[in-house]
Design a protein around this motif. Structure first.
Motif, PDB file in Angstrom:
ATOM      1  N   LEU A 105       0.903  -0.923  -0.244  1.00 16.46           N
ATOM      2  CA  LEU A 105       0.040   0.140  -0.076  1.00 16.46           C
ATOM      3  C   LEU A 105       0.753   0.628  -0.240  1.00 16.46           C
ATOM      4  CD1 LEU A 105      -2.828  -1.066   2.585  1.00 16.46           C
ATOM      5  CD2 LEU A 105      -2.547  -1.626  -0.052  1.00 16.46           C
ATOM      6  N   SER A 106       2.134   1.108  -0.731  1.00 16.72           N
ATOM      7  CA  SER A 106       2.986   2.719  -0.367  1.00 16.72           C
ATOM      8  C   SER A 106       3.330   3.374  -1.693  1.00 16.72           C
ATOM      9  CB  SER A 106       4.504   1.527   0.335  1.00 16.72           C
ATOM     10  OG  SER A 106       4.860   0.960  -0.941  1.00 16.72           O
ATOM     11  N   PHE A 107       3.682   4.425  -1.629  1.00 16.88           N
ATOM     12  CA  PHE A 107       3.404   4.489  -2.870  1.00 16.88           C
ATOM     13  C   PHE A 107       4.502   3.560  -4.319  1.00 16.88           C
ATOM     14  CE2 PHE A 107       2.932   8.743   0.372  1.00 16.88           C
ATOM     15  CZ  PHE A 107       1.575   8.264   0.144  1.00 16.88           C
ATOM     16  N   GLU A 108       5.841   2.822  -3.225  1.00 14.62           N
ATOM     17  CA  GLU A 108       6.522   2.120  -4.213  1.00 14.62           C
ATOM     18  C   GLU A 108       5.868   1.104  -4.756  1.00 14.62           C
ATOM     19  OE1 GLU A 108      10.655   3.210  -2.491  1.00 14.62           O
ATOM     20  OE2 GLU A 108       9.784   1.411  -0.722  1.00 14.62           O
ATOM     21  N   SER A 109       4.705   1.288  -4.321  1.00 11.71           N
ATOM     22  CA  SER A 109       3.536   0.283  -5.176  1.00 11.71           C
ATOM     23  C   SER A 109       3.531   0.793  -6.602  1.00 11.71           C
ATOM     24  CB  SER A 109       2.074  -0.198  -4.366  1.00 11.71           C
ATOM     25  OG  SER A 109       1.552   0.841  -4.834  1.00 11.71           O
ATOM     26  N   GLN A 110       3.669   0.812  -6.749  1.00 11.18           N
ATOM     27  CA  GLN A 110       3.249   1.571  -8.199  1.00 11.18           C
ATOM     28  C   GLN A 110       4.791   1.216  -9.276  1.00 11.18           C
ATOM     29  OE1 GLN A 110       0.360   2.349  -9.188  1.00 11.18           O
ATOM     30  NE2 GLN A 110       0.241   1.688  -7.378  1.00 11.18           N
ATOM     31  N   TRP A 450      -2.481   1.968  -9.548  1.00 15.53           N
ATOM     32  CA  TRP A 450      -3.135   3.397  -9.181  1.00 15.53           C
ATOM     33  C   TRP A 450      -3.819   4.629 -10.461  1.00 15.53           C
ATOM     34  CZ3 TRP A 450      -0.071   4.764  -4.386  1.00 15.53           C
ATOM     35  CH2 TRP A 450      -0.113   3.557  -3.418  1.00 15.53           C
ATOM     36  N   SER A 451      -4.936   4.549 -10.340  1.00 14.46           N
ATOM     37  CA  SER A 451      -5.129   5.317 -11.286  1.00 14.46           C
ATOM     38  C   SER A 451      -5.663   6.655 -11.174  1.00 14.46           C
ATOM     39  CB  SER A 451      -7.363   5.143 -11.730  1.00 14.46           C
ATOM     40  OG  SER A 451      -7.977   5.939  -9.981  1.00 14.46           O
ATOM     41  N   GLY A 452      -5.576   7.938 -12.094  1.00 17.84           N
ATOM     42  CA  GLY A 452      -5.037   8.968 -12.352  1.00 17.84           C
ATOM     43  C   GLY A 452      -6.386   9.808 -11.856  1.00 17.84           C
ATOM     44  N   GLN A 453      -6.430  10.873 -11.025  1.00 19.10           N
ATOM     45  CA  GLN A 453      -7.367  12.140 -10.590  1.00 19.10           C
ATOM     46  C   GLN A 453      -6.437  13.598 -10.009  1.00 19.10           C
ATOM     47  OE1 GLN A 453     -10.040  10.245  -7.101  1.00 19.10           O
ATOM     48  NE2 GLN A 453      -8.832   8.840  -6.971  1.00 19.10           N
ATOM     49  N   SER A 454      -6.919  14.178  -9.745  1.00 22.42           N
ATOM     50  CA  SER A 454      -6.909  15.589  -9.061  1.00 22.42           C
ATOM     51  C   SER A 454      -7.111  15.469  -8.202  1.00 22.42           C
ATOM     52  CB  SER A 454      -7.296  16.613 -10.216  1.00 22.42           C
ATOM     53  OG  SER A 454      -8.449  16.832 -10.386  1.00 22.42           O
TER      54      SER A 454
END
Length: 496
Positions: A105-110, A450-454
């Motif tokens: 669930l970390s930012f590195e998961s991507q 993770w899908s992008g959004q603002s």
């Protein structure tokens, strides 16, 4: 490792505490510096010391051997542990059969090269203390046959939002029975914020209390800020087991064991007990931030020495696993009551964990009392001063990492066991939808994009996470902010 320890044979038969079971011979390199002083500096709390200094210290093998003897040879069989931390890596001493990769669930998961991997070195060190086992060297942790599920939330720079930690706790609760032979009975959480929201409303408090209600003992590191600071959030919640550190002072006698001076204290809520947490030798994570920043903490090629309530919480977590193996019907309230009632008094703070006495103690008939958290308070207040920052945009207010967060809706949903639906948490896609076998661990939860959004009309969130730099976030006993890794610095092949 044998050169670093002397275990007193037969001492367990006398019912002695850990301090009486273990003697440690000096293992410092010539000319090594003393353990760095606990200096808060600009950090939210004191940094853990990472050093190879001698004079006192324990290996995970020392402690594991001692506690196994105290628990009549228990090894953690049948008990699952959830480690919510910075991930783990495939190093000797962490058998694949005992490791499960829960969702990253970390930012590195991507980033494919970073997913599930411990790029900081913290999670691997704690995992070794809890479930380490290497027959080739004799290294062992406290509960080497417990099944450890690693839920990675912290990136290499320490960036983690409190909402990610809450999501990880929710996942552990909802998936506690996925492995019927090794249900998750313990959560290790060496994470804490300086938020001081009262427990009656705090969402992070609600998350750990929900785990507690569902039969999971939450072991939380109390923090290393010393006598002038209160316990961190969620350690200050009375419904968790808050753990501080102690030192055995390099002697065979328990009478001179002392609580570590760096333990956080509070007039309203103190730590529940202490466990060995000074200069604990566990597994090294080669190439990680800690490994490259503190080369003097290396002990040989495979091990690493660290001090703090993080290490103490790992020791206590392993001990809880042994206790639950011996006494599987104990509830979290009963585990906490037994451990507190049987702790050996020591100078300077809460009593020292005494597993031999806890295994034999009568089962308490009373439960903890008090008003539980409703979880409807502020996510922002739960963060305290800890904020992740992306492209100079901090995450503040009532937002999780994806968008608006309604604590009241979340609290009702998670209490009903529905916060996660497959890999979707509260309507946000954070992971895949089931188990796979694509990593070195025995089982791995699938990843997702993770899908992008603002967010708040700013580019805080986008669809190009891989390679971004993140700052902010604090783990109990560690100063993380300001340390960055790019995805090009790591390769998955390093851990195969």
């Amino acid at each position: 490792m044998a050169a670093h320890r002397t275990v007193l044979a037969g001492a367990a038969a006398l019912g002695l505490t850990l301090g009486a079971l273990v003697a440690v011979t000096p293992a410092a390199a010539a000319g090594s510096a003393p353990v760095p002083a606990h200096d808060a500096g600009s950090a939210l709390w004191h940094a853990d010391a990472w050093s190879n200094a001698g004079g006192s210290g324990l290996t995970a093998t020392d402690i594991g051997t001692a506690y196994s003897a105290q628990a009549g040879g228990a090894d953690g069989t049948g008990v699952g542990i959830a480690l919510i931390d910075t991930g783990v890596v495939n190093v000797p001493g962490l058998p694949a059969a005992q490791i499960v990769n829960g969702p990253d669930l970390s930012f590195e998961s991507q980033s494919n090269n970073l997913r599930y991997l411990d790029t900081f070195g913290h999670g691997t060190h704690l995992a070794g203390i809890m479930v380490g086992s290497d027959p080739a060297t004799g290294f062992r942790g406290i509960a080497p046959k417990a099944k450890l599920t690693s839920i990675k939330v912290g990136a290499s720079g320490g960036a983690v939002d409190v909402s990610q930690v809450i999501a990880a706790i929710d996942w552990a609760v909802e998936h506690r029975g996925d492995d019927p032979a090794n249900p998750i009975r313990v959560i290790n959480l060496a994470y804490g914020t300086d938020g001081t929201q009262i427990t009656l409303y705090d969402p992070l408090n609600y998350a750990v209390e929900n785990a507690w209600r569902n039969g999971i003992v939450v072991v939380a590191a109390g923090g290393n800020a010393g006598a002038t600071a209160s316990l961190t959030n969620p350690a200050y919640d009375p419904f968790v087991l808050a753990v501080g550190s102690n030192s055995v002072n390099n002697t065979v006698a328990a009478t001179d064991d002392t609580a570590s001076s760096f333990n956080s204290r509070s007039t309203s809520r103190n730590i529940d007990l202490t466990a060995p947490g000074e200069q604990i030798v566990s597994l090294r994570d080669p190439g990680s931030y800690l490994d490259t920043t503190y080369p003097g903490a290396r002990v040989g090629d495979a091990y690493f020495r660290g001090s703090g309530t993080s290490q103490a919480s790992a020791v206590a977590t392993g001990a809880v696993a042994l206790l639950l193996q011996k006494r599987p019907t104990l509830t979290p309230d009963q585990v906490k009551a037994v451990l507190k009632a049987t702790a050996t008094p020591i100078a300077g703070g809460a009593g020292e964990l005494n597993l031999a006495a806890a295994v034999k103690a009568a089962t308490p008939s009373t439960a903890q009392t008090g008003t539980p958290s409703a979880g409807v308070g502020s996510l922002e207040t739960a963060r305290g001063t800890n904020h992740v920052v992306h492209d100079n945009q901090p995450l503040i207010g009532e937002y999780d990492i994806f968008g608006p967060f309604n604590p009241a809706v979340w609290a009702q949903t998670t209490r009903g066991g529905n916060a996660w639906v497959g890999g979707v948490w509260m309507g946000r896609r954070m992971a895949g939808d089931g188990w796979t076998g694509t990593s070195w661990a025995s089982k791995t939860w699938a990843a997702a994009t993770w899908s992008g959004q603002s967010w708040a009309a700013e580019a805080w969130y986008d669809d190009t996470w891989s390679g971004h730099y993140w700052s902010g976030g604090s783990w109990t006993g560690h100063y993380w902010s300001g340390h960055y890794w790019s995805s090009s610095s790591w390769s998955a092949q390093r851990w195969t």
